[in-house]
Scaffold this motif. Structure first.
Motif, PDB file in Angstrom:
ATOM      1  N   ILE A  37      28.343  -7.186  19.497  1.00 23.73           N
ATOM      2  CA  ILE A  37      27.287  -6.933  18.514  1.00 23.73           C
ATOM      3  C   ILE A  37      27.764  -7.426  17.155  1.00 23.73           C
ATOM      4  CG2 ILE A  37      25.932  -5.142  17.351  1.00 23.73           C
ATOM      5  CD1 ILE A  37      26.070  -3.540  19.945  1.00 23.73           C
ATOM      6  N   ALA A  38      26.904  -8.182  16.474  1.00 28.51           N
ATOM      7  CA  ALA A  38      27.349  -8.940  15.295  1.00 28.51           C
ATOM      8  C   ALA A  38      27.471  -8.129  14.016  1.00 28.51           C
ATOM      9  CB  ALA A  38      26.394 -10.112  15.064  1.00 28.51           C
ATOM     10  N   SER A  39      26.894  -6.924  13.971  1.00 28.47           N
ATOM     11  CA  SER A  39      26.931  -6.188  12.707  1.00 28.47           C
ATOM     12  C   SER A  39      26.936  -4.686  12.946  1.00 28.47           C
ATOM     13  CB  SER A  39      25.721  -6.559  11.835  1.00 28.47           C
ATOM     14  OG  SER A  39      24.515  -6.169  12.487  1.00 28.47           O
ATOM     15  N   LEU A  40      27.337  -3.952  11.897  1.00 25.68           N
ATOM     16  CA  LEU A  40      27.365  -2.494  11.934  1.00 25.68           C
ATOM     17  C   LEU A  40      26.139  -1.918  11.230  1.00 25.68           C
ATOM     18  CD1 LEU A  40      31.089  -1.989  10.869  1.00 25.68           C
ATOM     19  CD2 LEU A  40      30.168  -1.475  13.130  1.00 25.68           C
ATOM     20  N   ASN A  41      25.814  -0.682  11.555  1.00 24.80           N
ATOM     21  CA  ASN A  41      24.831   0.053  10.771  1.00 24.80           C
ATOM     22  C   ASN A  41      25.309   0.122   9.325  1.00 24.80           C
ATOM     23  OD1 ASN A  41      24.381   2.969   9.541  1.00 24.80           O
ATOM     24  ND2 ASN A  41      22.587   2.483  10.765  1.00 24.80           N
ATOM     25  N   VAL A  42      24.394  -0.004   8.365  1.00 20.82           N
ATOM     26  CA  VAL A  42      24.783  -0.107   6.959  1.00 20.82           C
ATOM     27  C   VAL A  42      25.522   1.134   6.462  1.00 20.82           C
ATOM     28  CG1 VAL A  42      22.531   0.701   6.099  1.00 20.82           C
ATOM     29  CG2 VAL A  42      23.979  -0.706   4.636  1.00 20.82           C
ATOM     30  N   SER A  43      25.144   2.309   6.944  1.00 18.20           N
ATOM     31  CA  SER A  43      25.844   3.517   6.481  1.00 18.20           C
ATOM     32  C   SER A  43      27.264   3.574   7.041  1.00 18.20           C
ATOM     33  CB  SER A  43      25.066   4.780   6.874  1.00 18.20           C
ATOM     34  OG  SER A  43      25.031   4.958   8.269  1.00 18.20           O
ATOM     35  N   VAL A  44      27.455   3.077   8.267  1.00 21.34           N
ATOM     36  CA  VAL A  44      28.804   3.026   8.855  1.00 21.34           C
ATOM     37  C   VAL A  44      29.659   2.012   8.101  1.00 21.34           C
ATOM     38  CG1 VAL A  44      30.122   2.461  10.932  1.00 21.34           C
ATOM     39  CG2 VAL A  44      27.987   3.756  11.127  1.00 21.34           C
ATOM     40  N   ALA A  45      29.091   0.827   7.841  1.00 21.27           N
ATOM     41  CA  ALA A  45      29.822  -0.211   7.094  1.00 21.27           C
ATOM     42  C   ALA A  45      30.189   0.283   5.706  1.00 21.27           C
ATOM     43  CB  ALA A  45      28.976  -1.476   7.010  1.00 21.27           C
ATOM     44  N   CYS A  46      29.263   0.987   5.064  1.00 21.21           N
ATOM     45  CA  CYS A  46      29.524   1.514   3.724  1.00 21.21           C
ATOM     46  C   CYS A  46      30.687   2.499   3.758  1.00 21.21           C
ATOM     47  CB  CYS A  46      28.268   2.183   3.180  1.00 21.21           C
ATOM     48  SG  CYS A  46      28.427   2.755   1.484  1.00 21.21           S
ATOM     49  N   GLY A  47      30.720   3.357   4.780  1.00 25.83           N
ATOM     50  CA  GLY A  47      31.822   4.294   4.921  1.00 25.83           C
ATOM     51  C   GLY A  47      33.156   3.591   5.067  1.00 25.83           C
ATOM     52  N   ALA A  48      33.175   2.498   5.842  1.00 30.79           N
ATOM     53  CA  ALA A  48      34.415   1.730   6.025  1.00 30.79           C
ATOM     54  C   ALA A  48      34.881   1.130   4.708  1.00 30.79           C
ATOM     55  CB  ALA A  48      34.194   0.637   7.067  1.00 30.79           C
ATOM     56  N   PHE A  49      33.957   0.611   3.916  1.00 25.17           N
ATOM     57  CA  PHE A  49      34.305   0.023   2.612  1.00 25.17           C
ATOM     58  C   PHE A  49      34.842   1.090   1.669  1.00 25.17           C
ATOM     59  CE2 PHE A  49      32.518  -3.879   3.939  1.00 25.17           C
ATOM     60  CZ  PHE A  49      32.759  -4.847   2.969  1.00 25.17           C
ATOM     61  N   LEU A  50      34.174   2.235   1.625  1.00 23.92           N
ATOM     62  CA  LEU A  50      34.595   3.284   0.703  1.00 23.92           C
ATOM     63  C   LEU A  50      35.951   3.857   1.094  1.00 23.92           C
ATOM     64  CD1 LEU A  50      31.208   5.132   0.118  1.00 23.92           C
ATOM     65  CD2 LEU A  50      32.438   3.706  -1.511  1.00 23.92           C
ATOM     66  N   TYR A  51      36.166   4.061   2.377  1.00 29.47           N
ATOM     67  CA  TYR A  51      37.450   4.645   2.782  1.00 29.47           C
ATOM     68  C   TYR A  51      38.601   3.653   2.693  1.00 29.47           C
ATOM     69  CZ  TYR A  51      36.190   9.401   3.685  1.00 29.47           C
ATOM     70  OH  TYR A  51      35.830  10.715   3.498  1.00 29.47           O
ATOM     71  N   GLU A  52      38.327   2.370   2.810  1.00 30.79           N
ATOM     72  CA  GLU A  52      39.384   1.397   2.545  1.00 30.79           C
ATOM     73  C   GLU A  52      39.751   1.420   1.067  1.00 30.79           C
ATOM     74  OE1 GLU A  52      42.209  -1.710   2.540  1.00 30.79           O
ATOM     75  OE2 GLU A  52      41.560  -0.212   4.015  1.00 30.79           O
ATOM     76  N   THR A  53      38.767   1.598   0.213  1.00 32.32           N
ATOM     77  CA  THR A  53      39.031   1.729  -1.225  1.00 32.32           C
ATOM     78  C   THR A  53      39.931   2.931  -1.497  1.00 32.32           C
ATOM     79  OG1 THR A  53      36.849   0.786  -1.715  1.00 32.32           O
ATOM     80  CG2 THR A  53      37.957   1.932  -3.506  1.00 32.32           C
ATOM     81  N   ILE A  54      39.597   4.068  -0.889  1.00 30.60           N
ATOM     82  CA  ILE A  54      40.404   5.276  -1.066  1.00 30.60           C
ATOM     83  C   ILE A  54      41.807   5.067  -0.504  1.00 30.60           C
ATOM     84  CG2 ILE A  54      40.596   7.732  -0.512  1.00 30.60           C
ATOM     85  CD1 ILE A  54      38.318   6.821  -2.499  1.00 30.60           C
ATOM     86  N   ARG A  55      41.916   4.430   0.662  1.00 31.70           N
ATOM     87  CA  ARG A  55      43.233   4.191   1.269  1.00 31.70           C
ATOM     88  C   ARG A  55      44.125   3.383   0.338  1.00 31.70           C
ATOM     89  NH1 ARG A  55      46.397   0.695   3.346  1.00 31.70           N
ATOM     90  NH2 ARG A  55      44.947  -0.993   2.841  1.00 31.70           N
ATOM     91  N   GLN A  56      43.561   2.316  -0.234  1.00 32.45           N
ATOM     92  CA  GLN A  56      44.364   1.498  -1.149  1.00 32.45           C
ATOM     93  C   GLN A  56      44.792   2.284  -2.380  1.00 32.45           C
ATOM     94  OE1 GLN A  56      42.914  -2.389  -2.208  1.00 32.45           O
ATOM     95  NE2 GLN A  56      42.218  -2.868  -0.131  1.00 32.45           N
ATOM     96  N   ARG A  57      43.903   3.083  -2.911  1.00 29.42           N
ATOM     97  CA  ARG A  57      44.227   3.817  -4.137  1.00 29.42           C
ATOM     98  C   ARG A  57      45.244   4.916  -3.872  1.00 29.42           C
ATOM     99  NH1 ARG A  57      38.467   3.913  -7.524  1.00 29.42           N
ATOM    100  NH2 ARG A  57      38.225   1.638  -7.495  1.00 29.42           N
ATOM    101  N   ILE A  58      45.146   5.550  -2.721  1.00 29.58           N
ATOM    102  CA  ILE A  58      46.131   6.581  -2.362  1.00 29.58           C
ATOM    103  C   ILE A  58      47.500   5.924  -2.138  1.00 29.58           C
ATOM    104  CG2 ILE A  58      46.832   8.194  -0.553  1.00 29.58           C
ATOM    105  CD1 ILE A  58      43.888   8.945  -0.258  1.00 29.58           C
ATOM    106  N   SER A  59      47.522   4.766  -1.491  1.00 33.72           N
ATOM    107  CA  SER A  59      48.782   4.068  -1.221  1.00 33.72           C
ATOM    108  C   SER A  59      49.492   3.690  -2.513  1.00 33.72           C
ATOM    109  CB  SER A  59      48.516   2.801  -0.389  1.00 33.72           C
ATOM    110  OG  SER A  59      47.983   3.130   0.866  1.00 33.72           O
ATOM    111  N   ILE A  60      48.728   3.217  -3.489  1.00 34.24           N
ATOM    112  CA  ILE A  60      49.305   2.845  -4.779  1.00 34.24           C
ATOM    113  C   ILE A  60      49.853   4.081  -5.490  1.00 34.24           C
ATOM    114  CG2 ILE A  60      48.787   1.938  -7.080  1.00 34.24           C
ATOM    115  CD1 ILE A  60      48.934  -0.243  -4.994  1.00 34.24           C
ATOM    116  N   THR A  61      49.105   5.182  -5.440  1.00 33.27           N
ATOM    117  CA  THR A  61      49.519   6.419  -6.106  1.00 33.27           C
ATOM    118  C   THR A  61      50.828   6.954  -5.554  1.00 33.27           C
ATOM    119  OG1 THR A  61      47.194   6.991  -6.473  1.00 33.27           O
ATOM    120  CG2 THR A  61      48.780   8.770  -6.696  1.00 33.27           C
ATOM    121  N   LYS A  62      51.029   6.802  -4.251  1.00 31.68           N
ATOM    122  CA  LYS A  62      52.231   7.345  -3.594  1.00 31.68           C
ATOM    123  C   LYS A  62      53.478   6.527  -3.848  1.00 31.68           C
ATOM    124  CE  LYS A  62      49.981   9.854   0.163  1.00 31.68           C
ATOM    125  NZ  LYS A  62      49.806   9.958   1.632  1.00 31.68           N
ATOM    126  N   LYS A  63      53.292   5.278  -4.279  1.00 31.68           N
ATOM    127  CA  LYS A  63      54.459   4.408  -4.489  1.00 31.68           C
ATOM    128  C   LYS A  63      55.232   4.818  -5.743  1.00 31.68           C
ATOM    129  CE  LYS A  63      52.744   0.351  -2.034  1.00 31.68           C
ATOM    130  NZ  LYS A  63      52.308  -1.053  -2.139  1.00 31.68           N
TER     131      LYS A  63
END
Length: 254
Positions: A228-254
């Motif tokens: 299947i070529a694409s995700l539901n928009v709310s699922v995709a949005c969640g992936a984008f937002l949580y990747e943002t949080i993951r990066q920011r948490i990773s930077i904070t912990k360094k």
């Protein structure tokens, strides 16, 4: 900005709707009977144009249902259960907080359940504000609020005349814009999200408008490994937002 915890209310009658607009009430949408005429209709129509309120021409049967067969005079309006924020004021307040800004722009997302799910995820991930377009966007109604689990009352929502307007304002404030689109070779995980960011999500049917894609700072996609070529928009949005949080948490912990 005040909060209103009631569900979406329908008001009907030309004079009642005119008074609601003049009193500053936030209207999601006005339903008008096809081929409506008369001086009060003309007055209402002028206010609709001045305020940029979304309207829909409908048969009388729909108005009868919305008004529960009340004397609607050819017009029914939905009052929004929440008030909307001014975008420039919200950006200024966010920048003053000394936190790395995170905004979310929805380019004419139309499904209220998707909208509600996105609002819920946005609140959980600390999004500073959600930006929608006045025309063509899913309304903030009772179903949206139910799907959001009440998060619609907790996160600022801004309405703009056009998503382009919001992009100009965000970029002027040095907030980078990231479009979620399959029309790129860049994967989300390679984008630096630990900076002032506004993520742009498109509509369910057509994605992000091509004119918007030309304006953004980054385009990013999620890897798709299945058929299947694409995700539901709310699922995709969640992936984008949580990747943002993951990066920011990773930077904070360094």
């Amino acid at each position: 900005m005040t909060e209103d915890t009631k569900e979406t209310t329908n008001i009907f009658g030309l004079r009642a709707i005119i008074e609601a607009i003049e009193s500053g009430s936030t209207l999601n949408k006005i339903y008008l009977q096809k081929e409506l005429r008369g001086s009060l209709f003309y007055e209402l129509n002028q206010l609709i144009k001045e305020k940029g309120i979304t309207t829909s021409l409908v048969p009388i049967e729909k108005l009868n249902r919305l008004s529960k067969n009340g004397n609607h005079q050819g017009a029914v309006a939905q009052i929004s259960p929440v008030e909307f924020y001014d975008l420039e004021e919200l950006i200024e307040k966010t920048l003053e907080s000394n936190k790395v800004p995170l905004f979310l722009l929805l380019d004419q997302l139309s499904d209220v359940r998707n909208f509600g799910a996105i609002i819920r995820t946005a609140e959980c991930t600390g999004v500073n504000g959600i930006i929608i377009q006045k025309d063509g966007s899913a309304p903030v109604n009772a179903e949206t609020i139910k799907t959001s689990a009440g998060a619609a009352f907790k996160i600022p929502i801004c309405k703009v005349d056009h998503i382009k307007d919001a992009l100009y304002i965000l970029q002027a404030a040095e907030i980078k814009t990231v479009a979620a689109t399959e029309k790129t070779e860049d994967v989300l995980y390679d984008i630096n999200l630990n900076q002032p960011i506004a993520i742009v999500m498109g509509s369910e049917q057509r994605g992000i408008n091509p004119s918007i894609l030309k304006m953004v700072d980054y385009k990013a996609k999620l890897p798709i490994l299945g058929d299947i070529a694409s995700l539901n928009v709310s699922v995709a949005c969640g992936a984008f937002l949580y990747e943002t949080i993951r990066q920011r948490i990773s930077i904070t912990k360094k």
